[in-house]
Design a protein around this motif. Structure first.
Motif, PDB file in Angstrom:
ATOM      1  N   TYR A 185      61.976  46.477  79.383  1.00 42.96           N
ATOM      2  CA  TYR A 185      62.721  46.543  78.122  1.00 42.96           C
ATOM      3  C   TYR A 185      63.363  47.926  78.044  1.00 42.96           C
ATOM      4  N   ALA A 186      64.680  47.979  78.153  1.00 40.68           N
ATOM      5  CA  ALA A 186      65.398  49.259  78.069  1.00 40.68           C
ATOM      6  C   ALA A 186      66.035  49.348  76.676  1.00 40.68           C
ATOM      7  N   TYR A 187      65.746  50.443  75.975  1.00 38.89           N
ATOM      8  CA  TYR A 187      66.219  50.609  74.590  1.00 38.89           C
ATOM      9  C   TYR A 187      67.375  51.603  74.547  1.00 38.89           C
ATOM     10  N   PHE A 188      68.337  51.324  73.688  1.00 40.31           N
ATOM     11  CA  PHE A 188      69.541  52.156  73.633  1.00 40.31           C
ATOM     12  C   PHE A 188      69.914  52.485  72.188  1.00 40.31           C
ATOM     13  N   ALA A 189      70.627  53.603  72.051  1.00 42.00           N
ATOM     14  CA  ALA A 189      71.367  53.901  70.826  1.00 42.00           C
ATOM     15  C   ALA A 189      72.848  53.867  71.195  1.00 42.00           C
ATOM     16  N   HIS A 190      73.709  53.874  70.179  1.00 40.24           N
ATOM     17  CA  HIS A 190      75.136  53.992  70.497  1.00 40.24           C
ATOM     18  C   HIS A 190      75.439  55.469  70.742  1.00 40.24           C
ATOM     19  N   ALA A 191      76.390  55.739  71.625  1.00 40.37           N
ATOM     20  CA  ALA A 191      76.702  57.128  71.995  1.00 40.37           C
ATOM     21  C   ALA A 191      77.134  57.961  70.786  1.00 40.37           C
ATOM     22  N   ASP A 192      77.691  57.321  69.761  1.00 42.37           N
ATOM     23  CA  ASP A 192      78.187  58.073  68.596  1.00 42.37           C
ATOM     24  C   ASP A 192      77.139  58.217  67.489  1.00 42.37           C
ATOM     25  N   ASP A 193      75.936  57.721  67.682  1.00 47.68           N
ATOM     26  CA  ASP A 193      74.924  57.761  66.611  1.00 47.68           C
ATOM     27  C   ASP A 193      74.536  59.193  66.236  1.00 47.68           C
ATOM     28  N   SER A 194      74.230  59.394  64.947  1.00 45.53           N
ATOM     29  CA  SER A 194      73.676  60.682  64.508  1.00 45.53           C
ATOM     30  C   SER A 194      72.227  60.783  64.998  1.00 45.53           C
ATOM     31  N   GLU A 195      71.697  62.007  64.956  1.00 43.04           N
ATOM     32  CA  GLU A 195      70.299  62.209  65.360  1.00 43.04           C
ATOM     33  C   GLU A 195      69.352  61.358  64.521  1.00 43.04           C
ATOM     34  N   GLU A 196      69.672  61.287  63.214  1.00 41.51           N
ATOM     35  CA  GLU A 196      68.811  60.527  62.298  1.00 41.51           C
ATOM     36  C   GLU A 196      68.804  59.042  62.677  1.00 41.51           C
ATOM     37  N   LEU A 197      69.980  58.540  63.023  1.00 41.82           N
ATOM     38  CA  LEU A 197      70.063  57.121  63.383  1.00 41.82           C
ATOM     39  C   LEU A 197      69.334  56.845  64.707  1.00 41.82           C
ATOM     40  N   VAL A 198      69.423  57.780  65.642  1.00 38.29           N
ATOM     41  CA  VAL A 198      68.693  57.616  66.905  1.00 38.29           C
ATOM     42  C   VAL A 198      67.195  57.535  66.624  1.00 38.29           C
ATOM     43  N   ARG A 199      66.692  58.434  65.736  1.00 37.14           N
ATOM     44  CA  ARG A 199      65.268  58.429  65.393  1.00 37.14           C
ATOM     45  C   ARG A 199      64.877  57.086  64.761  1.00 37.14           C
ATOM     46  N   HIS A 200      65.739  56.611  63.887  1.00 39.04           N
ATOM     47  CA  HIS A 200      65.482  55.327  63.223  1.00 39.04           C
ATOM     48  C   HIS A 200      65.419  54.195  64.255  1.00 39.04           C
ATOM     49  N   ARG A 201      66.347  54.224  65.205  1.00 36.10           N
ATOM     50  CA  ARG A 201      66.359  53.145  66.219  1.00 36.10           C
ATOM     51  C   ARG A 201      65.068  53.172  67.044  1.00 36.10           C
ATOM     52  N   ILE A 202      64.596  54.373  67.397  1.00 36.39           N
ATOM     53  CA  ILE A 202      63.365  54.472  68.197  1.00 36.39           C
ATOM     54  C   ILE A 202      62.180  53.910  67.408  1.00 36.39           C
ATOM     55  N   ARG A 203      62.076  54.303  66.130  1.00 38.70           N
ATOM     56  CA  ARG A 203      60.948  53.824  65.317  1.00 38.70           C
ATOM     57  C   ARG A 203      61.020  52.306  65.147  1.00 38.70           C
ATOM     58  N   GLN A 204      62.231  51.817  64.861  1.00 36.36           N
ATOM     59  CA  GLN A 204      62.356  50.381  64.625  1.00 36.36           C
ATOM     60  C   GLN A 204      62.097  49.589  65.913  1.00 36.36           C
ATOM     61  N   SER A 205      62.563  50.135  67.049  1.00 36.34           N
ATOM     62  CA  SER A 205      62.350  49.449  68.335  1.00 36.34           C
ATOM     63  C   SER A 205      60.868  49.282  68.602  1.00 36.34           C
ATOM     64  N   SER A 206      60.093  50.389  68.446  1.00 35.39           N
ATOM     65  CA  SER A 206      58.684  50.294  68.822  1.00 35.39           C
ATOM     66  C   SER A 206      57.860  49.590  67.764  1.00 35.39           C
ATOM     67  N   ASN A 207      58.407  49.391  66.584  1.00 36.85           N
ATOM     68  CA  ASN A 207      57.693  48.598  65.586  1.00 36.85           C
ATOM     69  C   ASN A 207      58.026  47.116  65.663  1.00 36.85           C
ATOM     70  N   LEU A 208      59.126  46.803  66.350  1.00 39.15           N
ATOM     71  CA  LEU A 208      59.495  45.396  66.505  1.00 39.15           C
ATOM     72  C   LEU A 208      58.924  44.844  67.807  1.00 39.15           C
ATOM     73  N   LEU A 209      59.064  45.637  68.890  1.00 36.88           N
ATOM     74  CA  LEU A 209      58.721  45.162  70.236  1.00 36.88           C
ATOM     75  C   LEU A 209      57.640  46.045  70.853  1.00 36.88           C
ATOM     76  N   GLY A 210      57.128  45.621  72.006  1.00 33.60           N
ATOM     77  CA  GLY A 210      56.127  46.421  72.718  1.00 33.60           C
ATOM     78  C   GLY A 210      54.731  46.164  72.196  1.00 33.60           C
ATOM     79  N   PRO A 211      53.731  46.876  72.775  1.00 33.96           N
ATOM     80  CA  PRO A 211      52.328  46.578  72.459  1.00 33.96           C
ATOM     81  C   PRO A 211      51.963  46.775  70.999  1.00 33.96           C
ATOM     82  N   CYS A 212      52.691  47.620  70.264  1.00 34.58           N
ATOM     83  CA  CYS A 212      52.384  47.798  68.830  1.00 34.58           C
ATOM     84  C   CYS A 212      53.410  47.076  67.967  1.00 34.58           C
ATOM     85  N   GLY A 213      54.264  46.301  68.577  1.00 34.40           N
ATOM     86  CA  GLY A 213      55.359  45.702  67.816  1.00 34.40           C
ATOM     87  C   GLY A 213      54.945  44.477  67.035  1.00 34.40           C
ATOM     88  N   MET A 214      55.810  44.111  66.076  1.00 35.84           N
ATOM     89  CA  MET A 214      55.542  42.973  65.199  1.00 35.84           C
ATOM     90  C   MET A 214      55.520  41.646  65.948  1.00 35.84           C
TER      91      MET A 214
END
Ligand code: FES
Ligand SMILES: [Fe+2]
Length: 390
Positions: free
Chosen positions: A296-325
């Protein structure tokens, strides 16, 4: 020896034995994975700098996806042109050159053989130029790098067909992405049980979604005759979120709910999703008849702000992966389909099936009939004859 697999007459049924038959698995590797299909191996964002590389398997064949010093991305067989040794063993990294440790042949990142010690004593007429790493046919769509070992594979745009629009949408629209990281997992299931069930299932499976009262809004599915499937759906706003300790986890900060989810399932088994604010490419590899590895390779868009990148990382690992929903439920279902498939008989698709003698392309959201064109294609590709009797 196993009894020959009988493919049922009704187009909404598949024999369960196709998930467990070891001889069929060997034929699939040759026919599908080493055959005339494109296989996505990397996104450009994973190997964005000259010298960056990633190793993968194409069926059983090890390959290197390398960004050359000239900035061109190529795919090579990961096998030394001297005695066939696997050249690179790291899963990814950056190299000035690829050195084979056996007799120290050294290959440039564009594949050319640069150094081969003792060549003055090689066989007469030895020419370094003829011993570069063997390159595969490659093509690119929105930064996604595809390769094929066959000269008969149609051009990529033709092969993608109607799924191309959804695929572009899933890859942020223009494919300009930034890598966030990986989760890698081995599912105890056949690759077809994985591919048939990832990206699609009735929204009944995921308890987390039910707790949130969150089902898909309006949507559509588009199957193609060569086994791809595209999903597009709106997202209904989540009303019941106050019981969460941190409801910001499920905010939509980058995604317009109206344009919502985009999922492209590419034959044979790559899934590309943009779900909520999670952009995810699932590179799958069959390991054996009963094991499938998925990166599973996770991405942000190249133009994302730092805050949005952080949000994407948190949301990714809360949706998918061993701790995901949702991932534990997915993994469990892939495995339970595999276990259940050791029993005789067929598995059946029901929701949305209109006819039992003809594959339909008129599919509504959440219909199971969207999987049937792929099974029909697989059945023909693998040379099965449908039974004459129901
Ligand atoms: S096998 Fe690679 S250098 Fe000999
Ligand atoms: Fe799921």
């Amino acid at each position: 020896m196993n009894a020959p697999i009988q493919w049922p007459k009704a187009v909404n049924e598949i024999p369960k034995a196709i998930f467990t038959d070891a001889e069929l698995y060997e034929r699939e590797i040759e026919t599908i994975f080493h055959g005339a299909q494109w296989h996505s191996l990397a996104h450009r964002a994973e190997i964005s700098k000259p010298g960056d590389f990633k190793t993968m398997l194409l069926g059983r064949m090890p390959v290197i996806v390398a960004n050359g010093e000239d900035g061109k991305i190529r795919v090579f067989f990961n096998s030394c042109t001297h005695r066939g040794n696997q050249v690179e063993t790291a899963s990814c990294g950056n190299r000035k050159a690829f050195e084979c440790p056996y007799h120290r042949w050294m290959f440039r990142t564009n594949g050319e053989l640069a150094v081969c010690p003792g060549s003055e004593e090689f066989s007469p007429g030895f020419d370094k130029k003829a011993y570069g790493l063997r390159e595969l046919r490659t093509a690119e769509f929105c930064g996604l790098i595809f390769a094929t070992a066959s000269a008969d594979t149609p051009p990529l745009e033709t092969w993608l067909g109607q799924v191309a629009g959804t695929l572009a949408g899933a890859l942020g629209g223009d494919g300009r992405l930034k890598l966030l990281g990986y989760q890698k997992v081995r599912y105890a299931s056949n690759w077809k049980a994985y591919s048939d069930n990832d990206g699609y299932h009735a929204p009944l499976l995921h308890v987390g979604f039910r707790l949130l009262g969150w089902q898909g809004g309006q949507g559509s599915q588009t199957p193609t005759p060569n086994g791809h499937l595209a999903f597009e759906s709106q997202l209904k706003p989540i009303v019941n979120r106050e019981f969460l300790k941190d409801p910001s986890l499920i905010d939509l900060k980058a995604t317009d709910p109206e344009s919502g989810s985009r999922i492209a399932q590419l034959f044979p088994h790559t899934v590309i999703t943009k779900h909520m604010d999670v952009i995810n490419v699932r590179f799958a590899t069959p390991i054996s008849v009963d094991c499938t590895e998925v990166h599973y390779a996770y991405f942000a868009h190249a133009d994302d702000s730092e805050e949005l990148v952080r949000h994407r990382i948190r949301q990714s690992s809360n949706l998918l992966g061993p701790c995901g929903m949702i991932s534990m439920e997915d993994a469990s279902i892939f495995n339970r389909i595999h276990i259940g498939s050791f029993t005789p008989g067929n598995a059946a698709f029901q929701k949305g099936v209109k006819r039992f003698d003809e594959v339909g392309f008129d599919v509504k959201q959440n219909d199971e009939s969207g999987n049937l064109p792929k099974w029909n294609y697989y059945c023909e590709l693998m040379g099965f004859q449908r039974s004459e009797v129901a």
